[in-house]
Write a protein that holds these residues in place. Structure first.
Motif, PDB file in Angstrom:
ATOM      1  N   GLU A 189       0.831  -1.230  -0.137  1.00 22.19           N
ATOM      2  CA  GLU A 189      -0.125   0.130  -0.082  1.00 22.19           C
ATOM      3  C   GLU A 189       1.124   1.395  -0.003  1.00 22.19           C
ATOM      4  OE1 GLU A 189      -3.920  -1.584   2.515  1.00 22.19           O
ATOM      5  OE2 GLU A 189      -2.355  -0.917   3.511  1.00 22.19           O
ATOM      6  N   LEU A 190       1.937   1.190   0.856  1.00 23.72           N
ATOM      7  CA  LEU A 190       2.532   2.457   0.973  1.00 23.72           C
ATOM      8  C   LEU A 190       3.652   2.648  -0.471  1.00 23.72           C
ATOM      9  CD1 LEU A 190       4.174   1.999   4.553  1.00 23.72           C
ATOM     10  CD2 LEU A 190       2.503   3.479   3.740  1.00 23.72           C
ATOM     11  N   THR A 191       3.871   1.520  -1.111  1.00 21.78           N
ATOM     12  CA  THR A 191       4.627   1.628  -2.233  1.00 21.78           C
ATOM     13  C   THR A 191       3.763   2.491  -3.426  1.00 21.78           C
ATOM     14  OG1 THR A 191       5.835  -0.286  -1.675  1.00 21.78           O
ATOM     15  CG2 THR A 191       6.120   0.453  -4.007  1.00 21.78           C
ATOM     16  N   PHE A 192       2.311   1.874  -3.201  1.00 23.99           N
ATOM     17  CA  PHE A 192       1.575   2.450  -4.281  1.00 23.99           C
ATOM     18  C   PHE A 192       1.330   3.889  -4.033  1.00 23.99           C
ATOM     19  CE2 PHE A 192      -2.825   3.204  -5.770  1.00 23.99           C
ATOM     20  CZ  PHE A 192      -2.775   2.952  -7.245  1.00 23.99           C
ATOM     21  N   ILE A 193       1.316   4.316  -2.726  1.00 23.94           N
ATOM     22  CA  ILE A 193       1.108   5.879  -2.270  1.00 23.94           C
ATOM     23  C   ILE A 193       2.466   6.422  -2.794  1.00 23.94           C
ATOM     24  CG2 ILE A 193       1.144   7.345  -0.529  1.00 23.94           C
ATOM     25  CD1 ILE A 193      -0.734   5.198   1.186  1.00 23.94           C
ATOM     26  N   ALA A 194       3.430   5.839  -2.687  1.00 24.28           N
ATOM     27  CA  ALA A 194       4.752   6.551  -3.111  1.00 24.28           C
ATOM     28  C   ALA A 194       4.812   6.775  -4.524  1.00 24.28           C
ATOM     29  CB  ALA A 194       5.933   5.681  -2.879  1.00 24.28           C
ATOM     30  N   SER A 195       4.053   5.868  -5.228  1.00 21.31           N
ATOM     31  CA  SER A 195       4.136   6.050  -6.789  1.00 21.31           C
ATOM     32  C   SER A 195       3.262   7.007  -7.340  1.00 21.31           C
ATOM     33  CB  SER A 195       3.732   4.598  -7.535  1.00 21.31           C
ATOM     34  OG  SER A 195       2.166   4.232  -7.209  1.00 21.31           O
ATOM     35  N   LEU A 223       7.524   5.840   6.758  1.00 15.70           N
ATOM     36  CA  LEU A 223       7.544   6.221   5.350  1.00 15.70           C
ATOM     37  C   LEU A 223       8.826   6.651   4.885  1.00 15.70           C
ATOM     38  CD1 LEU A 223       4.469   5.819   5.329  1.00 15.70           C
ATOM     39  CD2 LEU A 223       4.368   8.050   4.201  1.00 15.70           C
ATOM     40  N   LEU A 224       9.628   6.888   5.661  1.00 12.62           N
ATOM     41  CA  LEU A 224      11.135   7.531   5.307  1.00 12.62           C
ATOM     42  C   LEU A 224      11.850   6.121   4.610  1.00 12.62           C
ATOM     43  CD1 LEU A 224      13.330   9.293   7.859  1.00 12.62           C
ATOM     44  CD2 LEU A 224      11.735  10.103   6.064  1.00 12.62           C
ATOM     45  N   GLY A 225      11.395   4.904   5.135  1.00 12.30           N
ATOM     46  CA  GLY A 225      12.065   3.772   4.589  1.00 12.30           C
ATOM     47  C   GLY A 225      11.399   3.440   3.179  1.00 12.30           C
ATOM     48  N   VAL A 226      10.270   3.693   2.664  1.00 15.54           N
ATOM     49  CA  VAL A 226       9.575   3.423   1.540  1.00 15.54           C
ATOM     50  C   VAL A 226      10.203   4.027   0.231  1.00 15.54           C
ATOM     51  CG1 VAL A 226       7.417   3.423   0.272  1.00 15.54           C
ATOM     52  CG2 VAL A 226       7.391   3.290   2.642  1.00 15.54           C
ATOM     53  N   PRO A 227      10.404   3.198  -0.753  1.00 13.04           N
ATOM     54  CA  PRO A 227      11.339   3.582  -1.749  1.00 13.04           C
ATOM     55  C   PRO A 227      10.394   4.881  -2.520  1.00 13.04           C
ATOM     56  CG  PRO A 227      11.487   1.233  -1.844  1.00 13.04           C
ATOM     57  CD  PRO A 227      10.468   1.502  -0.700  1.00 13.04           C
ATOM     58  N   GLY A 228      11.125   5.976  -2.978  1.00 19.58           N
ATOM     59  CA  GLY A 228      10.654   7.118  -3.457  1.00 19.58           C
ATOM     60  C   GLY A 228      10.032   8.110  -2.710  1.00 19.58           C
TER      61      GLY A 228
END
Ligand code: PLP
Length: 394
Positions: A189-195, A223-228
């Motif tokens: 979910e977090l990666t999708f938010i990042a995209s 969130l600091l650790g989520v790519p992007g």
């Protein structure tokens, strides 16, 4: 003449804040106090944090100086926060450029939202959401777009979120672990938010105050650790829940230097600085050994089980939280269908207070079957609440 004056007074609250009214936490705690109810509504422990941390605060007050801290926080505390980010999440954070100490997470949220939102910017809130996000966004004259998590399992549907992002989106606010439903966002979910943040050049504001209360071995994802998102996120936390001292209001915002500049600009005009002697004690508390954090989680895992099992046994449909110290329950199996009416009646009838979940949605039609009980209480307090609920229901 008098009538005219009265009319002006009535309208004194700025338009942006008028729709929101008094916080549900104030209302339910007042009701609890008025009826001598066990207060499982507002999320504050009925025990204090570590004696050693309190002693540090007392020492710091007595030794002084008791004067203004640097606006961004004392170096000791900023370094302790940086060490913590490295120790728990492997994130390298510059204590001078990337950390701002605030008066609790609430002020951190306020400084961030007011520091980056222009009138007309859009901000996405994932509902149910904590009750300060919308009023602060409204004060900044931002347009709020709500995206609801699915009621069945609090999952975030990609199409719902993608539909809310657009070129005017300035930021999205995420709360993980989430109050009131106890959801912990997944990396997917977090990666999708990042995209989406990358696609629309938007920022992610992440309220992580329950970062150390994530159960069943899941582990907190900052969130600091989520790519992007390293350079697009404002990670906000505090020691309210971790050091069990909600009254100290000690928080911080971690963000890349250019983002931190925006936070600092507004923070210096809200409170200028936090409370200097408490900052020394908090620095000491954050540096507590791993054993402190492990024990904190073990104690809350135990309390979660005690309350969840008991509420289940009383006939509520319990939604076991993945994180936080709240348990949402469905009241419909017991024949109730209005959470607000239920919570307004509960302190007087049962001698227990809880929070209606529908207030965490913009449209109160949702979540009306859900009530939130907190378990940040001593065993005997939880047992007394359970005893009272059982008596009332029988
Ligand atoms: C999600 C969330 N954010 C922020 C806060 C407030 O944190 P603080 O007391 O550090 O301002 C709370 C308190 O309950 C909360 O639940």
């Amino acid at each position: 003449m008098w009538g005219k004056k009265m009319k002006r007074r009535k309208d004194l609250v700025v338009k942006a804040l008028r729709p929101f009214g008094t916080s549900i936490f104030t209302e339910m705690t007042s009701l609890a106090n008025a009826h001598g109810a066990v207060n499982l509504s507002q999320g504050f422990p009925d025990f204090d944090g570590p004696q050693k941390v309190k002693a540090r605060a007392a020492e710091a007050i007595m030794a002084g100086p008791n004067q203004y801290a640097p606006s961004i926080g004392i170096p000791e505390l900023r370094h302790a926060i940086a060490r913590k980010m490295k120790r728990f999440y492997g994130s390298e954070v510059d204590p001078d450029e990337e950390i701002t100490v605030t008066s609790g997470a609430t002020e951190g949220l306020c400084a961030t939202l007011l520091g980056i939102l222009e009138p007309g910017d859009e901000v996405i809130l994932l509902e149910p959401c904590f009750d300060t996000y919308a009023p602060i966004s409204a004060l900044a004259q931002a347009r709020i777009r709500y995206v609801s998590l699915r009621l069945s399992d609090f999952s975030l549907h990609r199409e719902d979120l993608a539909g809310a992002f657009n070129p005017k989106t300035k930021a999205i606010v995420i709360n993980t672990p989430q109050n009131p439903c106890g959801k912990v966002f997944t990396m997917e979910e977090l990666t999708f938010i990042a995209s989406l943040c990358e696609k629309y050049d938007a920022y992610a504001i992440s309220d992580e105050v329950y970062e150390h209360l994530v159960y069943d071995g899941r582990g907190h994802l900052t969130l600091l650790g989520v790519p992007g998102l390293r350079n697009r996120s404002f990670v906000i936390s505090s020691t309210a829940k971790t050091l069990s001292m909600t009254g100290w209001k000690q928080g911080w915002v971690v963000a890349a230097p250019e983002l931190s500049r925006a936070v600092r600009m507004s923070h210096q005009n809200i409170v200028f600085c936090g409370q200097s002697p408490l900052q020394k004690a908090v620095a000491f508390g954050i540096d507590s050994p791993d054993q402190y954090y492990t024990q904190l989680l073990a104690d809350y895992t135990h309390r979660r089980k005690v309350l969840c099992d008991a509420l289940q046994g009383l006939g509520f449909r319990v939604i076991t939280p993945e994180g936080t110290y709240y348990v949402p329950v469905d009241i419909t199996p017991l024949g109730f269908d209005d959470d607000l009416a239920f919570c307004r009646m509960l302190p007087e009838k049962a001698g227990v207070a809880a929070i209606p979940c529908s207030v965490f949605w913009e449209n109160r039609g949702q979540g009306r079957n859900l009530v939130r009980f907190c378990f940040c209480k001593r065993d005997e307090t939880l047992e007394e609440a359970i005893r009272r609920l059982r008596k009332w229901l029988s």
